[in-house]
Motif scaffolding. Structure first.
Motif, PDB file in Angstrom:
ATOM      1  N   LYS A  19       0.050  22.086  19.816  1.00  0.00           N
ATOM      2  CA  LYS A  19      -1.196  21.897  19.052  1.00  0.00           C
ATOM      3  C   LYS A  19      -2.044  23.173  19.109  1.00  0.00           C
ATOM      4  CE  LYS A  19      -5.501  19.225  18.851  1.00  0.00           C
ATOM      5  NZ  LYS A  19      -5.622  19.129  17.399  1.00  0.00           N
ATOM      6  N   LYS A  64      -2.865  28.473  11.936  1.00  0.00           N
ATOM      7  CA  LYS A  64      -4.088  27.977  11.272  1.00  0.00           C
ATOM      8  C   LYS A  64      -3.891  26.642  10.556  1.00  0.00           C
ATOM      9  CE  LYS A  64      -5.569  32.382  11.856  1.00  0.00           C
ATOM     10  NZ  LYS A  64      -5.771  32.713  13.276  1.00  0.00           N
ATOM     11  N   THR A  98      -1.851  17.233  14.611  1.00  0.00           N
ATOM     12  CA  THR A  98      -2.234  15.906  15.090  1.00  0.00           C
ATOM     13  C   THR A  98      -1.228  15.431  16.129  1.00  0.00           C
ATOM     14  OG1 THR A  98      -3.068  15.383  12.886  1.00  0.00           O
ATOM     15  CG2 THR A  98      -2.643  13.518  14.347  1.00  0.00           C
ATOM     16  N   ALA A 128       1.441   0.061  11.408  1.00  0.00           N
ATOM     17  CA  ALA A 128       0.678   0.737  10.356  1.00  0.00           C
ATOM     18  C   ALA A 128       1.512   1.854   9.757  1.00  0.00           C
ATOM     19  CB  ALA A 128      -0.619   1.299  10.928  1.00  0.00           C
ATOM     20  N   VAL A 184       1.074   4.910   8.303  1.00  0.00           N
ATOM     21  CA  VAL A 184       0.167   6.020   8.013  1.00  0.00           C
ATOM     22  C   VAL A 184       0.826   6.922   6.975  1.00  0.00           C
ATOM     23  CG1 VAL A 184      -1.063   7.986   9.017  1.00  0.00           C
ATOM     24  CG2 VAL A 184      -0.791   5.886  10.333  1.00  0.00           C
ATOM     25  N   ARG A 190      -7.716  12.340   2.627  1.00  0.00           N
ATOM     26  CA  ARG A 190      -6.671  11.551   3.286  1.00  0.00           C
ATOM     27  C   ARG A 190      -6.352  12.070   4.685  1.00  0.00           C
ATOM     28  NH1 ARG A 190      -6.668   7.074   1.925  1.00  0.00           N
ATOM     29  NH2 ARG A 190      -4.570   6.696   2.661  1.00  0.00           N
ATOM     30  N   HIS A 191      -7.274  12.807   5.263  1.00  0.00           N
ATOM     31  CA  HIS A 191      -7.022  13.343   6.608  1.00  0.00           C
ATOM     32  C   HIS A 191      -8.367  13.550   7.302  1.00  0.00           C
ATOM     33  CE1 HIS A 191      -5.338  16.916   9.210  1.00  0.00           C
ATOM     34  NE2 HIS A 191      -5.598  15.856   9.925  1.00  0.00           N
ATOM     35  N   LYS A 218      -9.486   7.187  16.124  1.00  0.00           N
ATOM     36  CA  LYS A 218      -8.120   7.585  15.736  1.00  0.00           C
ATOM     37  C   LYS A 218      -7.259   6.343  15.487  1.00  0.00           C
ATOM     38  CE  LYS A 218      -3.955  10.014  17.304  1.00  0.00           C
ATOM     39  NZ  LYS A 218      -3.572  10.615  16.024  1.00  0.00           N
ATOM     40  N   TYR A 219      -7.233   5.442  16.474  1.00  0.00           N
ATOM     41  CA  TYR A 219      -6.405   4.247  16.329  1.00  0.00           C
ATOM     42  C   TYR A 219      -6.878   3.393  15.154  1.00  0.00           C
ATOM     43  CZ  TYR A 219      -3.692   4.930  20.571  1.00  0.00           C
ATOM     44  OH  TYR A 219      -2.819   5.427  21.512  1.00  0.00           O
ATOM     45  N   GLU A 229      -6.403   5.041  11.638  1.00  0.00           N
ATOM     46  CA  GLU A 229      -4.977   5.120  11.282  1.00  0.00           C
ATOM     47  C   GLU A 229      -4.434   3.736  10.939  1.00  0.00           C
ATOM     48  OE1 GLU A 229      -2.633   7.384  14.115  1.00  0.00           O
ATOM     49  OE2 GLU A 229      -3.441   9.266  13.314  1.00  0.00           O
ATOM     50  N   ILE A 230      -4.822   2.731  11.740  1.00  0.00           N
ATOM     51  CA  ILE A 230      -4.299   1.380  11.525  1.00  0.00           C
ATOM     52  C   ILE A 230      -4.888   0.755  10.263  1.00  0.00           C
ATOM     53  CG2 ILE A 230      -4.317  -0.977  12.469  1.00  0.00           C
ATOM     54  CD1 ILE A 230      -4.179   0.360  15.292  1.00  0.00           C
ATOM     55  N   LYS A 237      -4.908   3.899   7.212  1.00  0.00           N
ATOM     56  CA  LYS A 237      -3.591   4.542   7.010  1.00  0.00           C
ATOM     57  C   LYS A 237      -3.692   6.045   6.796  1.00  0.00           C
ATOM     58  CE  LYS A 237      -2.125   0.162   6.268  1.00  0.00           C
ATOM     59  NZ  LYS A 237      -2.203  -0.659   7.476  1.00  0.00           N
ATOM     60  N   VAL A 238      -4.725   6.675   7.310  1.00  0.00           N
ATOM     61  CA  VAL A 238      -4.845   8.134   7.206  1.00  0.00           C
ATOM     62  C   VAL A 238      -4.618   8.738   8.588  1.00  0.00           C
ATOM     63  CG1 VAL A 238      -6.481   8.093   5.291  1.00  0.00           C
ATOM     64  CG2 VAL A 238      -7.342   8.077   7.636  1.00  0.00           C
ATOM     65  N   PRO A 239      -3.933   9.895   8.649  1.00  0.00           N
ATOM     66  CA  PRO A 239      -3.776  10.535   9.950  1.00  0.00           C
ATOM     67  C   PRO A 239      -5.115  11.068  10.473  1.00  0.00           C
ATOM     68  CG  PRO A 239      -2.833  11.920   8.215  1.00  0.00           C
ATOM     69  CD  PRO A 239      -3.239  10.617   7.571  1.00  0.00           C
ATOM     70  N   VAL A 240      -5.346  10.876  11.761  1.00  0.00           N
ATOM     71  CA  VAL A 240      -6.582  11.326  12.394  1.00  0.00           C
ATOM     72  C   VAL A 240      -6.238  12.309  13.510  1.00  0.00           C
ATOM     73  CG1 VAL A 240      -8.639  10.635  13.686  1.00  0.00           C
ATOM     74  CG2 VAL A 240      -7.731   9.137  11.880  1.00  0.00           C
ATOM     75  N   THR A 241      -6.802  13.498  13.420  1.00  0.00           N
ATOM     76  CA  THR A 241      -6.570  14.555  14.400  1.00  0.00           C
ATOM     77  C   THR A 241      -7.762  14.662  15.335  1.00  0.00           C
ATOM     78  OG1 THR A 241      -5.354  15.798  12.735  1.00  0.00           O
ATOM     79  CG2 THR A 241      -6.102  17.030  14.655  1.00  0.00           C
ATOM     80  N   LEU A 242      -7.517  14.650  16.637  1.00  0.00           N
ATOM     81  CA  LEU A 242      -8.600  14.946  17.571  1.00  0.00           C
ATOM     82  C   LEU A 242      -8.624  16.458  17.752  1.00  0.00           C
ATOM     83  CD1 LEU A 242      -8.173  12.035  20.153  1.00  0.00           C
ATOM     84  CD2 LEU A 242      -9.464  12.080  18.020  1.00  0.00           C
ATOM     85  N   ALA A 243      -9.729  17.082  17.367  1.00  0.00           N
ATOM     86  CA  ALA A 243      -9.816  18.542  17.419  1.00  0.00           C
ATOM     87  C   ALA A 243      -9.834  19.027  18.858  1.00  0.00           C
ATOM     88  CB  ALA A 243     -11.091  19.000  16.720  1.00  0.00           C
ATOM     89  N   ASN A 271      -7.371  25.848   8.688  1.00  0.00           N
ATOM     90  CA  ASN A 271      -7.661  25.456   7.305  1.00  0.00           C
ATOM     91  C   ASN A 271      -7.871  23.943   7.207  1.00  0.00           C
ATOM     92  OD1 ASN A 271      -7.741  24.899   4.610  1.00  0.00           O
ATOM     93  ND2 ASN A 271      -5.841  25.973   4.096  1.00  0.00           N
ATOM     94  N   LEU A 272      -9.130  23.538   7.075  1.00  0.00           N
ATOM     95  CA  LEU A 272      -9.447  22.110   7.035  1.00  0.00           C
ATOM     96  C   LEU A 272      -9.993  21.681   5.674  1.00  0.00           C
ATOM     97  CD1 LEU A 272     -11.061  21.733  10.572  1.00  0.00           C
ATOM     98  CD2 LEU A 272      -8.746  21.119   9.884  1.00  0.00           C
TER      99      LEU A 272
END
Lengths: 345, 345
Positions: free
Chosen positions: A57, A65, A69, A81, A83, B39-40, B57-58, B61-62, B65-71, B84-85
């Motif tokens: 990560k 860049k 996830t 789910a 995703v 969608r992210h 996040k959980y 996503e559940i 249905k979108v992926p969730v990133t913990l920065a 690039n976000l």
């Protein structure tokens, strides 16, 4: 000699071999990433492999860049789910290639249109069957339950992928020097074996790093938990200051990984705060300043690009865990209650 | 009475208030997400807020249905990497709105074209200034250093967002019942205050859950670390079986959060494994089966949609931490070495 120590010593050649053998498969994956314009990576892994994912990560976000996830496999396996991961690379990491939830996550992702890849030590394992691209650690069978050479070879493959995808020549050249650097770090085995005597009766400790080496802290703590049955807890230095530092009292043991680089000044700051609390500070570092703050310090004998330092700094961490287990009268190769392959539904 | 206990008791009204006040701002954010086709999601947070991010996040996503990133905030703040976000929602969570690295992460994301939003308890704080959408906990000032009502109100806002974005009427209706459920759970205060006496001299413990309630395990462990200075370590049940279970010996204390739902069977399986090892098992659950396996059990008096259970189950966890600190002779409102606002560079 424990098998774990044997396997720690195999790492210079195992890492060199993993780099060599993965040049072609990694180039193929990097091409696919370019061709498909993929700009988001999702990684599924458990245990030690999840620490490799933590390194991935940081490294891929810093070098390539792209947001990375870390998947929560139970979102797929427990909550069913689906995703939407179309347009993502979904990377599974599992030394045995059998981690059921990782396999399921990749399988579901593939159906939803994601590109899939894996890093595993087991050719032909279930994980390889759901992966479009397969990268093998080629580390030989790992006989100790505590993973060592499969961890560093996985890290090497990740670094190779980051270098290839971003076309970062410096990173690629640096990676070539890692086997020799690990070889040099093995010289710490003897001083570590002597020093762990002092920690024979330690019941708990904190393991601290920041940034890229958070993976090192996590993996070092897990090795101690698995082989010495003590409560070792890893923290990012930044999270640690947000609360957990409250538990540090006089003599509380803290292990600090502090290679040179961007994270180094934070680690010095942390060491000074811990010293104020009269904590017991064990440091693994190249720089002298932080070693002088420590109660006990190990001078890592070579310098290295910070982005590759997790491959080097985990080695004294593995040696520490192995020698500590022996000093405490445990067999690090046969942790109670663990088996080499963990199947999670 | 500690301020912490006062603030635990304020939660039924604080959560009801947070839901009410955020209906409009959450609807505006959900509209923006739809309109921009986002969608992210990327979430930046530290400490307790990071546990709220784990829930997000959980849940997202559940439900969405979108992926969730913990920065990893240090990617931006330490390594200056411009990930690039563009096309992502970047959500910052900080009760004080002052967490420097979270503010920097949002600020950098905004420049790179991301939509930004925040959840904070502090109107006009630096975090709100870099956010396109602001959601306020409106919990009133939190005087205890250990966060309680800002945590549950943050969770309520996250659940509201998930319900609104996915147009999930069941989730929205369920959320309305949470304040009464928390009120009912406060009846556990007295039995918990009695039971913690047994753990007066506990030096370490594991805190275990799975899936959605991993956030509960993390937050419950942090509350104990902050106020009782003991080494409490949270694990997902799945990760725990991948190694750390090796450290469990006879009498080793394990706290299990086991609400009804998809994760429940895994928790029963875990409790049985721990019982084989003669561990000390403390359970928070609605179902009787797992309570019968435990050494000590707390019957949560109401049932709740598993997706909302983290809002309810953290309450006995907060009570446990607060009463345990008092039993150990500490003042939970003034943890040694901590201040309410942590500034990380």
């Amino acid at each position: 000699m424990p098998l774990m120590l044997d396997e720690i010593y195999e790492q210079p050649s195992a890492v060199a071999n993993a780099i060599e053998r993965n040049i072609t498969p990694v180039a193929a994956l990097a091409n696919a990433l370019h061709e498909q314009g993929i700009r988001h990576i999702v990684i599924a892994a458990r245990g030690t492999s999840d620490h490799a994912a933590t390194y991935a990560k940081y490294l891929l976000e810093i070098v390539c860049k792209v947001p990375v996830t870390l998947a929560a496999p139970s979102v797929t396996t427990l909550y069913d789910a689906q995703v939407n991961l179309s347009g993502c690379l979904v990377l599974g990491i599992s030394q045995s290639g059998q981690a059921t939830d990782v396999v399921q996550t990749l399988s579901a992702a593939r159906s939803s249109g994601a590109l899939t890849a894996c890093i595993t030590n087991k050719e032909g394992s279930p994980l390889t069957e759901v992966s479009d691209h397969v990268m093998l650690c080629s580390a030989g069978e790992e006989r100790s339950v505590a993973a060592t050479k499969t961890y560093t070879t996985t890290l090497a493959i990740i670094a190779l992928l980051a270098a290839q995808w971003s076309n970062d020549t410096g990173l690629r050249e640096g990676l070539r020097t890692v086997p020799d650097a690990i070889q040099a770090a093995l010289s710490l085995s003897e001083p570590i074996a002597e020093t762990v005597q002092r920690y024979r009766y330690m019941e708990e400790c904190a393991v601290l790093a920041r940034g890229l080496n958070q993976a090192t802290a996590l993996e070092s703590a897990l090795k101690m938990i698995e082989t010495s049955y003590l409560l070792a807890k890893a923290y990012s230095m930044a999270d640690f200051l947000h609360g957990p530092i409250a538990m540090v009292s006089e003599g509380f043991p803290c292990l600090l990984y502090a290679p040179n680089g961007r994270a180094y000044p934070s680690m010095v700051e942390l060491a000074l705060k811990l010293k104020e609390k009269n904590a017991e500070i064990v440091v693994f570092a190249r720089a002298e300043e932080i070693q002088e703050i420590a109660t006990r310090a190990f001078a890592v004998p070579v310098d290295i690009d910070e982005r590759l330092s997790p491959l080097l700094y985990i080695v004294p961490g593995q040696l520490w865990a192995c020698h500590l287990a022996v000093a405490r009268g445990h067999n690090p190769d046969k942790p109670r209650g663990l088996s080499k392959v963990t199947l999670t539904r």
